[in-house]
Design an enzyme around this catalytic site. Structure first.
Site, PDB file in Angstrom:
ATOM      1  N   ARG A   1       5.652 -13.050   9.467  1.00  0.00           N
ATOM      2  CA  ARG A   1       6.125 -11.667   9.362  1.00  0.00           C
ATOM      3  C   ARG A   1       7.498 -11.550   9.994  1.00  0.00           C
ATOM      4  NH1 ARG A   1       2.055  -7.815   8.639  1.00  0.00           N
ATOM      5  NH2 ARG A   1       3.288  -6.011   9.175  1.00  0.00           N
TER       6      ARG A   1
ATOM      7  N   GLU B   1       0.875  -1.167   0.000  1.00  0.00           N
ATOM      8  CA  GLU B   1       0.000   0.000   0.000  1.00  0.00           C
ATOM      9  C   GLU B   1       0.912   1.217   0.000  1.00  0.00           C
ATOM     10  OE1 GLU B   1      -2.873   0.279   3.185  1.00  0.00           O
ATOM     11  OE2 GLU B   1      -3.610   2.186   2.403  1.00  0.00           O
TER      12      GLU B   1
ATOM     13  N   LYS C   1       3.873   0.853  10.086  1.00  0.00           N
ATOM     14  CA  LYS C   1       4.010   2.063   9.283  1.00  0.00           C
ATOM     15  C   LYS C   1       3.431   3.279  10.014  1.00  0.00           C
ATOM     16  CE  LYS C   1       3.049   0.070   5.026  1.00  0.00           C
ATOM     17  NZ  LYS C   1       2.381   0.130   3.733  1.00  0.00           N
TER      18      LYS C   1
HETATM   19  P1  ATP Z   1      -0.178  -1.525   6.811  1.00  0.00           P
HETATM   20  O1  ATP Z   1      -0.181  -1.391   8.289  1.00  0.00           O
HETATM   21  O2  ATP Z   1      -0.160  -0.223   6.105  1.00  0.00           O
HETATM   22  O3  ATP Z   1      -1.145  -2.529   6.226  1.00  0.00           O
HETATM   23  P2  ATP Z   1       1.816  -3.399   5.988  1.00  0.00           P
HETATM   24  O4  ATP Z   1       3.096  -3.538   6.708  1.00  0.00           O
HETATM   25  O5  ATP Z   1       0.864  -4.524   5.957  1.00  0.00           O
HETATM   26  O6  ATP Z   1       1.246  -2.088   6.560  1.00  0.00           O
HETATM   27  P3  ATP Z   1       1.669  -3.335   3.104  1.00  0.00           P
HETATM   28  O7  ATP Z   1       2.095  -2.246   2.213  1.00  0.00           O
HETATM   29  O8  ATP Z   1       0.248  -3.718   3.123  1.00  0.00           O
HETATM   30  O9  ATP Z   1       2.153  -2.922   4.534  1.00  0.00           O
HETATM   31  O10 ATP Z   1       2.567  -4.609   2.869  1.00  0.00           O
HETATM   32  C1  ATP Z   1       2.912  -5.110   1.601  1.00  0.00           C
HETATM   33  C2  ATP Z   1       3.356  -6.536   1.721  1.00  0.00           C
HETATM   34  O11 ATP Z   1       4.455  -6.647   2.610  1.00  0.00           O
HETATM   35  C3  ATP Z   1       2.256  -7.417   2.268  1.00  0.00           C
HETATM   36  O12 ATP Z   1       2.155  -8.565   1.469  1.00  0.00           O
HETATM   37  C4  ATP Z   1       2.696  -7.749   3.648  1.00  0.00           C
HETATM   38  O13 ATP Z   1       2.278  -9.031   4.031  1.00  0.00           O
HETATM   39  C5  ATP Z   1       4.219  -7.646   3.563  1.00  0.00           C
HETATM   40  N1  ATP Z   1       4.769  -7.256   4.864  1.00  0.00           N
HETATM   41  C6  ATP Z   1       4.482  -6.158   5.567  1.00  0.00           C
HETATM   42  N2  ATP Z   1       5.138  -6.159   6.750  1.00  0.00           N
HETATM   43  C7  ATP Z   1       5.868  -7.292   6.793  1.00  0.00           C
HETATM   44  C8  ATP Z   1       6.758  -7.880   7.754  1.00  0.00           C
HETATM   45  N3  ATP Z   1       7.023  -7.287   8.906  1.00  0.00           N
HETATM   46  N4  ATP Z   1       7.329  -9.058   7.449  1.00  0.00           N
HETATM   47  C9  ATP Z   1       7.070  -9.661   6.269  1.00  0.00           C
HETATM   48  N5  ATP Z   1       6.246  -9.168   5.336  1.00  0.00           N
HETATM   49  C10 ATP Z   1       5.638  -7.998   5.575  1.00  0.00           C
END
Ligand code: ATP
Ligand code: MG
Length: 567
Positions: A272, A42, A282
């Site tokens: 994660r 996002e 974020k």
């Molecule tokens: P938000 O709180 O804005 O949803 P988010 O960390 O989920 O934040 P996204 O931009 O939705 O951010 O994440 C993009 C991709 O990165 C998703 O597929 C998510 O699963 C992966 N991702 C995000 N944070 C992690 C993490 N800490 N470890 C592994 N993958 C991650």
């Protein structure tokens, strides 16, 4: 025969569990032999090391098995999204060393998703709810208790259709109505209890402008976007496990049984990345930036990809770390020390060895002729001969580390002590003859005599002395600011702490040394992303704000893990 089997099994063992699934699918000819993944950020913030883990998986698996990984911006919420983030995300992915096939946007599918929502209303499978979000939440029930049906659940289809149009034409204020899927208020999966699928947001979208007033919820956009694009393996993190049946449900509705091959994305989840002494949310990272608690998204203390880059991590170091921690189906907290260990291993092989004195005191070689200089040869990287050598200028007046001198030293202090010998790196063996002190006892100058026959590289010059010290020449070095970084947070797991995360910040996470000296070679090409080792001190790189008039170096990581000793 057996030998082949053996090598096959080791090959298999080295695949992670998702790669294993992909390998099997390809072997069985699933999806017509196609492999398509995507990375779906996002654009509401900069990428962090957790995203790097997802990137290494999504792009890595496609690369490994000859598939394609697309980049899709899940831009369904104009409130927080911006093109600044879009550009930063692209830059970071490229820096990490990956190439996407196509760039897509969830907003490309707004019309399709709208049409689908309208169809659901017409089929009696969605309705406009006029309750507040608090009321709706209160009716959700619990995993063991069924929810309560909305009073609007069975309103006439025609009414919902008209209201949905009005929601999108700007006639209805934000928050007054939502569109909900009519599924099952008693389902044991809470996500099936008539989820909200559209809400009104009165904000210009960075791509579609003011065309839309209603925006699909992530859960109504994500799975369908994968489906529209032909994603075969939709890889994400574990928190999406309970969402998976809902995505499948919407795709079933979307396909209406037309697609008999069942050509749908299959979702697989991995753990994660959570790291000690930092946060990955974020929302919190944005707060640190907006409240100026750090110096922007790329502050070298941030766990962001751009922060690590500015700090002096190479993309290989980041990937090495991701490789070290691997992919599992269980959430865990990884040790920040592992990230640093990966950086040390990588930088040891990569960094140019240079001399820099961070806390200087003057060293005068009293028997060295005034005005004389010599160019000493210094090896750039003992780990990589092909990196060659450079020269460092030796002279009568040098800077040495204040901590390398002691007037009255314990036995094992093999550095500068009156009456004792040490080697000056790449130069001569010198014998300390004394020092000059200020009234308060501060050492002002250290004196030594050199042995002309001991020049490094000369035949027989290498008589045994314990201790080799780094130095730079007073007249031939450059002043510099050096920034030493430490943990951003004081507690191991800030996300699990009840206190506000701002209270948990480490007040000593940045130490600025403004009176340092570096040899000239260290300052060449300052913005060219050079990886440096300041001998005996740590790994460093020039900061993005470093200029020839004001050199600034960031410490990437110390040579050893100083925290390990303290435990
Ligand atoms: P938000 O709180 O804005 O949803 P988010 O960390 O989920 O934040 P996204 O931009 O939705 O951010 O994440 C993009 C991709 O990165 C998703 O597929 C998510 O699963 C992966 N991702 C995000 N944070 C992690 C993490 N800490 N470890 C592994 N993958 C991650
Ligand atoms: Mg997300």
């Amino acid at each position: 025969m057996t030998e082949i089997k053996d090598s096959e099994s080791t090959e298999k063992k080295s695949l992670n569990f998702i790669e294993q699934i992909v390998a099997n699918d390809l072997q069985e000819g699933k999806n017509g032999g196609r492999l398509q993944t995507r990375f779906p950020p996002e654009p509401n913030g900069y990428l962090h090391i957790g995203h790097a883990k997802a990137i290494c998986m999504d792009f890595g698996v496609a690369q490994k098995f000859g598939g394609v990984c697309n980049l899709r911006f899940d831009d369904t919420n104009p409130q927080k999204e911006d093109t600044e983030y879009v550009e930063a995300i692209k830059q970071d992915i490229e820096w990490l060393g990956f190439k996407w096939g196509n760039i897509y946007h969830a907003s490309d599918y707004f019309q399709k998703l709208w049409d689908f929502a309208v169809r659901l209303i017409k089929e009696g499978k969605a309705y406009v709810d006029e309750q507040t979000s608090e009321q709706i939440a209160a009716q959700k029930g619990t995993p063991t208790q069924p929810g309560v049906e909305s009073p609007y659940r069975n309103r006439p289809i025609e009414e919902s259709l008209q209201l949905f149009e009005k929601m999108n034409s700007g006639e209805i204020p934000e928050g007054a109505m939502v569109l909900r899927a009519k599924i099952d208020m008693a389902n044991s999966n809470m996500h099936f209890r008539d989820p909200i699928i559209y809400r009104i947001i009165n904000k210009e979208h960075h791509r579609t402008g003011n065309k839309w007033k209603v925006y699909p919820m992530y859960d109504f956009a994500h799975g369908q976007s994968d489906y529209f694009e032909g994603v075969t393996h939709s890889i994400c993190t574990l928190e999406f496990v309970p969402h998976r049946p809902l995505y499948d449900h919407f795709i079933d509705e979307l396909k209406e049984g037309k697609d008999l091959d069942d050509n749908r994305p299959r979702q697989y989840e991995f753990n994660r990345l959570n790291l000690t002494y930092t946060v990955m949310s974020k929302r919190k990272l944005l707060a640190l930036v907006q409240e100026h608690l750090v110096d922007g998204w790329d502050d070298p203390r941030m766990p962001t990809v751009c922060g690590l880059r500015r700090r002096g991590y190479s993309p290989e170091a980041v990937r090495k770390f991701i490789d070290m921690i691997g992919y599992t189906k269980f959430d865990a907290l990884n040790d920040y020390a592992m990230l640093e260990a990966a950086a040390r291993e990588d930088l040891n092989a990569r960094a140019l060895r240079v001399s820099a004195v961070l806390n200087p005191v003057k060293l005068i070689i009293t028997n060295y002729p005034e005005g004389q200089t010599e160019e000493m040869e210094a090896v750039n990287n003992p780990e990589r001969e092909e990196d060659g050598t450079h020269t460092i200028t030796f002279s009568r007046e040098l800077w040495m580390e204040r901590a390398d001198f002691m007037e009255d030293a314990p036995k094992k202090f093999f550095r500068m002590v009156p009456g004792k010998e040490v080697r000056l790196k790449n130069a001569y063996i010198v014998k300390c003859t004394g020092c000059k002190k200020a009234a308060d006892g501060t050492i002002e100058e250290v004196y030594a005599e050199y042995d002309p026959s001991s020049r490094s590289g000369l035949e027989g010059a290498n008589r045994k002395v314990k201790g080799t010290l780094h130095w730079v020449s007073v007249a031939h070095s450059l002043p510099a600011e050096v920034r030493l970084y430490d943990r951003l947070f004081n507690v191991e797991n800030p996300s699990a702490d009840e206190r506000d995360f701002r209270e948990l910040l480490n007040p000593d996470s940045l130490k600025v040394l403004s009176n340092c000296y570096v040899e000239k070679f260290a300052a060449e090409n300052p913005t060219g992303n050079r990886y440096l080792q300041f001998q005996r001190t740590g790994y460093f790189t020039a900061d993005k704000n470093s200029t020839p008039d004001h050199l600034i170096f960031n410490r990437t990581v110390s040579l050893k893990d100083t925290w390990a000793k303290q435990k």
